[in-house]
Design a protein around this motif. Structure first.
Motif, PDB file in Angstrom:
ATOM      1  N   PHE A  76       0.862  -1.061  -0.194  1.00  0.00           N
ATOM      2  CA  PHE A  76       0.105   0.033   0.173  1.00  0.00           C
ATOM      3  C   PHE A  76       0.932   1.310   0.117  1.00  0.00           C
ATOM      4  O   PHE A  76       0.423   2.340  -0.542  1.00  0.00           O
ATOM      5  CB  PHE A  76      -0.936   0.081   1.162  1.00  0.00           C
ATOM      6  N   PHE A  77       1.888   1.306   0.758  1.00  0.00           N
ATOM      7  CA  PHE A  77       2.706   2.395   0.969  1.00  0.00           C
ATOM      8  C   PHE A  77       3.191   2.699  -0.456  1.00  0.00           C
ATOM      9  O   PHE A  77       3.612   3.833  -0.879  1.00  0.00           O
ATOM     10  CB  PHE A  77       3.690   2.285   1.967  1.00  0.00           C
ATOM     11  N   HIS A  78       3.970   1.723  -1.000  1.00  0.00           N
ATOM     12  CA  HIS A  78       4.696   1.806  -2.422  1.00  0.00           C
ATOM     13  C   HIS A  78       3.497   2.442  -3.482  1.00  0.00           C
ATOM     14  O   HIS A  78       3.973   3.218  -4.126  1.00  0.00           O
ATOM     15  CB  HIS A  78       5.320   0.406  -2.869  1.00  0.00           C
ATOM     16  N   LEU A  79       2.504   1.923  -3.676  1.00  0.00           N
ATOM     17  CA  LEU A  79       1.489   2.114  -4.399  1.00  0.00           C
ATOM     18  C   LEU A  79       1.195   3.643  -4.403  1.00  0.00           C
ATOM     19  O   LEU A  79       1.047   4.283  -5.304  1.00  0.00           O
ATOM     20  CB  LEU A  79       0.334   1.240  -4.338  1.00  0.00           C
ATOM     21  N   ALA A  80       0.507   3.998  -3.000  1.00  0.00           N
ATOM     22  CA  ALA A  80       0.221   5.235  -2.813  1.00  0.00           C
ATOM     23  C   ALA A  80       1.363   6.396  -3.124  1.00  0.00           C
ATOM     24  O   ALA A  80       0.984   7.336  -3.919  1.00  0.00           O
ATOM     25  CB  ALA A  80      -0.187   5.417  -1.285  1.00  0.00           C
ATOM     26  N   ILE A  81       2.570   6.167  -2.666  1.00  0.00           N
ATOM     27  CA  ILE A  81       3.568   7.204  -2.972  1.00  0.00           C
ATOM     28  C   ILE A  81       3.920   7.193  -4.401  1.00  0.00           C
ATOM     29  O   ILE A  81       3.937   8.167  -5.008  1.00  0.00           O
ATOM     30  CB  ILE A  81       4.670   6.712  -1.956  1.00  0.00           C
ATOM     31  N   ASN A  82       3.820   6.244  -4.998  1.00  0.00           N
ATOM     32  CA  ASN A  82       4.418   6.030  -6.514  1.00  0.00           C
ATOM     33  C   ASN A  82       3.306   6.638  -7.028  1.00  0.00           C
ATOM     34  O   ASN A  82       3.845   7.377  -8.217  1.00  0.00           O
ATOM     35  CB  ASN A  82       4.825   4.525  -6.990  1.00  0.00           C
ATOM     36  N   ILE A  83       2.199   6.439  -7.133  1.00  0.00           N
ATOM     37  CA  ILE A  83       1.021   7.104  -7.910  1.00  0.00           C
ATOM     38  C   ILE A  83       1.308   8.407  -7.626  1.00  0.00           C
ATOM     39  O   ILE A  83       0.980   9.401  -8.603  1.00  0.00           O
ATOM     40  CB  ILE A  83      -0.310   6.459  -7.716  1.00  0.00           C
ATOM     41  N   ALA A  84       0.962   9.121  -6.180  1.00  0.00           N
ATOM     42  CA  ALA A  84       1.070  10.538  -6.109  1.00  0.00           C
ATOM     43  C   ALA A  84       2.091  11.067  -6.644  1.00  0.00           C
ATOM     44  O   ALA A  84       2.036  12.257  -7.007  1.00  0.00           O
ATOM     45  CB  ALA A  84       0.917  10.490  -4.349  1.00  0.00           C
ATOM     46  N   MET A  85       3.517  10.408  -6.536  1.00  0.00           N
ATOM     47  CA  MET A  85       4.722  10.985  -7.135  1.00  0.00           C
ATOM     48  C   MET A  85       4.460  11.392  -8.504  1.00  0.00           C
ATOM     49  O   MET A  85       5.094  12.259  -9.058  1.00  0.00           O
ATOM     50  CB  MET A  85       5.769   9.951  -6.982  1.00  0.00           C
ATOM     51  N   THR A  86       3.851  10.507  -9.372  1.00  0.00           N
ATOM     52  CA  THR A  86       3.629  10.619 -10.809  1.00  0.00           C
ATOM     53  C   THR A  86       2.586  11.512 -11.179  1.00  0.00           C
ATOM     54  O   THR A  86       2.850  12.216 -12.500  1.00  0.00           O
ATOM     55  CB  THR A  86       3.454   9.341 -11.649  1.00  0.00           C
ATOM     56  N   ILE A  87       1.998  11.924 -10.256  1.00  0.00           N
ATOM     57  CA  ILE A  87       0.790  13.110 -10.558  1.00  0.00           C
ATOM     58  C   ILE A  87       1.011  14.072  -9.660  1.00  0.00           C
ATOM     59  O   ILE A  87       0.212  15.167  -9.766  1.00  0.00           O
ATOM     60  CB  ILE A  87      -0.737  12.372 -10.241  1.00  0.00           C
ATOM     61  N   GLY A  88       2.301  14.418  -9.312  1.00  0.00           N
ATOM     62  CA  GLY A  88       2.559  15.586  -8.384  1.00  0.00           C
ATOM     63  C   GLY A  88       1.972  15.870  -6.999  1.00  0.00           C
ATOM     64  O   GLY A  88       2.194  16.920  -6.688  1.00  0.00           O
ATOM     65  N   LEU A  89       1.492  14.842  -6.406  1.00  0.00           N
ATOM     66  CA  LEU A  89       0.806  14.796  -5.062  1.00  0.00           C
ATOM     67  C   LEU A  89       1.783  14.506  -4.268  1.00  0.00           C
ATOM     68  O   LEU A  89       1.591  14.522  -3.103  1.00  0.00           O
ATOM     69  CB  LEU A  89      -0.353  14.212  -5.033  1.00  0.00           C
ATOM     70  N   ALA A  90       3.163  13.969  -4.451  1.00  0.00           N
ATOM     71  CA  ALA A  90       4.102  13.559  -3.534  1.00  0.00           C
ATOM     72  C   ALA A  90       5.506  13.961  -4.220  1.00  0.00           C
ATOM     73  O   ALA A  90       5.575  13.965  -5.300  1.00  0.00           O
ATOM     74  CB  ALA A  90       3.844  12.367  -3.246  1.00  0.00           C
ATOM     75  N   PRO A  91       6.625  14.182  -3.316  1.00  0.00           N
ATOM     76  CA  PRO A  91       7.835  14.438  -4.015  1.00  0.00           C
ATOM     77  C   PRO A  91       8.256  13.342  -4.563  1.00  0.00           C
ATOM     78  O   PRO A  91       7.963  12.178  -4.221  1.00  0.00           O
ATOM     79  CB  PRO A  91       8.563  14.871  -2.641  1.00  0.00           C
ATOM     80  N   VAL A  92       9.327  13.655  -5.743  1.00  0.00           N
ATOM     81  CA  VAL A  92       9.754  12.471  -6.343  1.00  0.00           C
ATOM     82  C   VAL A  92      11.012  11.898  -5.410  1.00  0.00           C
ATOM     83  O   VAL A  92      12.058  12.456  -5.342  1.00  0.00           O
ATOM     84  CB  VAL A  92      10.545  12.823  -7.539  1.00  0.00           C
ATOM     85  N   ILE A  93      10.589  10.530  -4.738  1.00  0.00           N
ATOM     86  CA  ILE A  93      11.598  10.063  -3.822  1.00  0.00           C
ATOM     87  C   ILE A  93      12.028   8.763  -4.189  1.00  0.00           C
ATOM     88  O   ILE A  93      12.676   7.878  -3.437  1.00  0.00           O
ATOM     89  CB  ILE A  93      10.983  10.111  -2.582  1.00  0.00           C
ATOM     90  N   GLY A  94      11.812   8.184  -5.482  1.00  0.00           N
ATOM     91  CA  GLY A  94      12.358   7.151  -6.073  1.00  0.00           C
ATOM     92  C   GLY A  94      11.873   5.776  -5.413  1.00  0.00           C
ATOM     93  O   GLY A  94      12.682   4.754  -5.114  1.00  0.00           O
ATOM     94  N   ILE A  95      10.351   5.507  -5.174  1.00  0.00           N
ATOM     95  CA  ILE A  95       9.847   4.431  -4.815  1.00  0.00           C
ATOM     96  C   ILE A  95       9.082   3.609  -6.188  1.00  0.00           C
ATOM     97  O   ILE A  95       8.319   4.324  -6.772  1.00  0.00           O
ATOM     98  CB  ILE A  95       8.790   4.812  -3.714  1.00  0.00           C
ATOM     99  N   PRO A  96       9.702   2.337  -6.362  1.00  0.00           N
ATOM    100  CA  PRO A  96       9.135   1.645  -7.459  1.00  0.00           C
ATOM    101  C   PRO A  96       7.662   1.265  -7.140  1.00  0.00           C
ATOM    102  O   PRO A  96       7.289   1.167  -6.055  1.00  0.00           O
ATOM    103  CB  PRO A  96      10.013   0.572  -7.486  1.00  0.00           C
ATOM    104  N   LEU A  97       6.942   0.963  -8.326  1.00  0.00           N
ATOM    105  CA  LEU A  97       5.663   0.504  -8.192  1.00  0.00           C
ATOM    106  C   LEU A  97       5.766  -1.311  -7.997  1.00  0.00           C
ATOM    107  O   LEU A  97       6.229  -1.725  -8.982  1.00  0.00           O
ATOM    108  CB  LEU A  97       4.931   0.846  -9.690  1.00  0.00           C
ATOM    109  N   PRO A  98       5.164  -1.626  -6.870  1.00  0.00           N
ATOM    110  CA  PRO A  98       5.433  -2.892  -6.751  1.00  0.00           C
ATOM    111  C   PRO A  98       5.077  -3.997  -7.694  1.00  0.00           C
ATOM    112  O   PRO A  98       3.938  -3.716  -8.514  1.00  0.00           O
ATOM    113  CB  PRO A  98       4.500  -3.316  -5.522  1.00  0.00           C
ATOM    114  N   LEU A  99       5.945  -4.781  -8.110  1.00  0.00           N
ATOM    115  CA  LEU A  99       5.650  -5.992  -9.283  1.00  0.00           C
ATOM    116  C   LEU A  99       5.422  -5.311 -10.629  1.00  0.00           C
ATOM    117  O   LEU A  99       5.740  -6.179 -11.572  1.00  0.00           O
ATOM    118  CB  LEU A  99       4.704  -6.775  -8.938  1.00  0.00           C
ATOM    119  N   VAL A 100       5.644  -4.112 -11.001  1.00  0.00           N
ATOM    120  CA  VAL A 100       5.490  -3.546 -12.101  1.00  0.00           C
ATOM    121  C   VAL A 100       6.724  -2.896 -12.552  1.00  0.00           C
ATOM    122  O   VAL A 100       6.906  -3.004 -13.634  1.00  0.00           O
ATOM    123  CB  VAL A 100       4.123  -2.505 -12.160  1.00  0.00           C
ATOM    124  N   SER A 101       7.174  -2.083 -11.784  1.00  0.00           N
ATOM    125  CA  SER A 101       8.657  -1.240 -12.156  1.00  0.00           C
ATOM    126  C   SER A 101       9.775  -2.289 -12.343  1.00  0.00           C
ATOM    127  O   SER A 101       9.813  -3.089 -11.801  1.00  0.00           O
ATOM    128  CB  SER A 101       8.997  -0.258 -11.069  1.00  0.00           C
TER     129      SER A 101
END
Length: 429
Positions: free
Chosen positions: A376-401
């Motif tokens: 959940f943490f990976h998913l939420a931060i990664n998606i938020a990161m790509t749409i500008g709702l979280a800073p870009v901190i280099g968290i991969p999307l689980p099983l996808v990245s």
């Protein structure tokens, strides 16, 4: 192998989880391929020579499936018995990185052995989850006591602190997801409220002038004191509490936050946060987020079609196989495809929670909730990161990245959970 042996081998496996796992892995492979493929590429040659990320990801998937098979054939008691030893091994790897690690894209968090590159910070999430499950399931642990809660918190924060020293802040933050597990096991909800309040205070301090915030806090405090005057007359401690909260909030936004952003955080970390808040106008600093949002937005409702995305295929989006892999999905399949993709992840999380709640042992339940929290943490931060709702901190999307360390770790996390659940079902039978 006869039919009876085949039935025994697959007995107890949770097929919905298996289906969701394979679906996400295949979506990841297709997305990495879409981000890298160019007309005229010799796909077979690339796979044979391991010259592209999608070719290497196929290899990592095969390795992950071998690990999954080994885990499935292992008695679940092994993971309970080895939990503390694996945690110690994970910490040793993290410390080894500080001594002989290699820098990759500004992060000193990689071990390189020959042609093999490995990120222990990913693997240690698995070790921490096992150790936390082991501790919380111990008969000697009374999680209602402060001492037990501090020990559980230390299990999560020690690897986090070491990873911060490796300049891998993104993965370090993932370890805070284990506090969600502790909340499920009895950690007071007020602590989560305090944590979220702290985040709100930080954002407020960055978006609003500190003098204005001080006035707002003072006005609110006076109002609370006025409406609570009867309770205050009966108990002076309430007045002390209200004034204490006012003093803490005022000192926090006027002194602690400015100090942290000027003396503690590094310049690139501050810029990433300012980009998220819209306070950074430097085109270079905002480039990644802008291109990411352009790619996702250009997909419209139904997307441009597979292999037809222009933003990702012409390299406008940075790190499009790793941190920004969601851009490829958004551009190629649009809002509708992204919604289905998110639905698969939600289904996975709900199924894991269902599995957690049906466990007979505390160890298995805590471990399963740990898997859900990390994903959940990976998913939420990664998606938020790509749409500008979280800073870009280099968290991969689980099983996808793209990434062997990430794929193998999430595979092991999920299949250990499946092994624990399968043994529970066989005991019930």
């Amino acid at each position: 192998m006869n039919d009876r042996q085949q039935i025994k081998l697959t007995q107890g496996i949770d097929w919905p989880i298996m289906g969701l796992y394979l679906a996400l892995v295949m979506i990841g492979l297709l997305s990495i391929f879409a981000a890298e493929y160019r007309e005229g590429d010799n796909i077979w040659q690339n796979v044979m020579h391991q010259s592209t990320n999608y070719a290497r990801q196929v290899l990592w998937l095969l390795v992950s499936l071998v690990l999954a098979t080994i885990i499935w054939l292992t008695d679940s008691k092994f993971f309970t018995a080895m939990a503390n030893l694996m945690y110690a091994f994970g910490l040793l790897l993290l410390l080894l990185v500080l001594a002989i690690g290699t820098d990759v894209k500004g992060s000193h968090s990689w071990l390189v052995l020959g042609g093999f590159r490995f990120q222990p910070a990913e693997f240690t999430k698995l070790c921490t989850n096992l150790a936390l499950a082991k501790y919380l399931s111990s008969l000697e642990t009374d999680f209602n006591k402060l001492r037990s809660r501090l020990i559980a918190a230390a299990l999560a924060l020690i690897p986090c602190a070491i990873i911060i020293l490796q300049d891998e802040t993104g993965l370090a933050l993932v370890y805070f997801s284990f506090f969600l597990v502790m909340y499920r096991e009895g950690l007071p909800g007020v602590l989560l409220v305090v944590a979220f309040s702290g985040i709100i205070l930080v954002l407020s301090a960055l978006l609003v002038d500190k003098n204005i915030l001080f006035i707002i806090f003072s006005v609110v405090t006076v109002a609370v004191i006025y409406f609570s005057r009867r309770e205050i007359k009966r108990s002076r401690s309430r007045l002390v509490l209200i004034l204490g909260v006012w003093a803490f909030c005022s000192v926090f936004v006027m002194f602690i936050v400015p100090f942290a952003f000027t003396k503690v955080l590094k310049d690139y970390q501050v810029r990433r946060i300012e980009v998220m808040l819209g306070k950074e106008n430097d085109p270079k600093a905002t480039y990644n987020t802008r291109q990411s949002m352009i790619a996702i937005g250009s997909g419209g409702f139904f997307g441009k079609g597979y292999l037809k995305g222009t933003q990702t295929r012409f390299d406008f989006v940075p790190e499009q196989s790793t941190d920004f892999i969601f851009c490829t999905i958004g551009e190629d399949f649009g809002f509708f495809g992204s919604l289905i993709f998110m639905g698969i992840f939600v289904a996975l999380l709900l199924r894991i929670i269902f599995i957690a709640e049906r466990q007979r042992s505390t160890f298995s339940r805590v471990y399963a909730y740990g898997v859900a929290s990390v994903i959940f943490f990976h998913l939420a931060i990664n998606i938020a990161m790509t749409i500008g709702l979280a800073p870009v901190i280099g968290i991969p999307l689980p099983l996808v990245s793209y990434g062997g360390s990430s794929l193998m770790t999430f595979t092991m996390l999920i299949f250990i959970m499946l092994r624990l659940d399968a043994d529970r079902q066989m005991v019930l039978r």
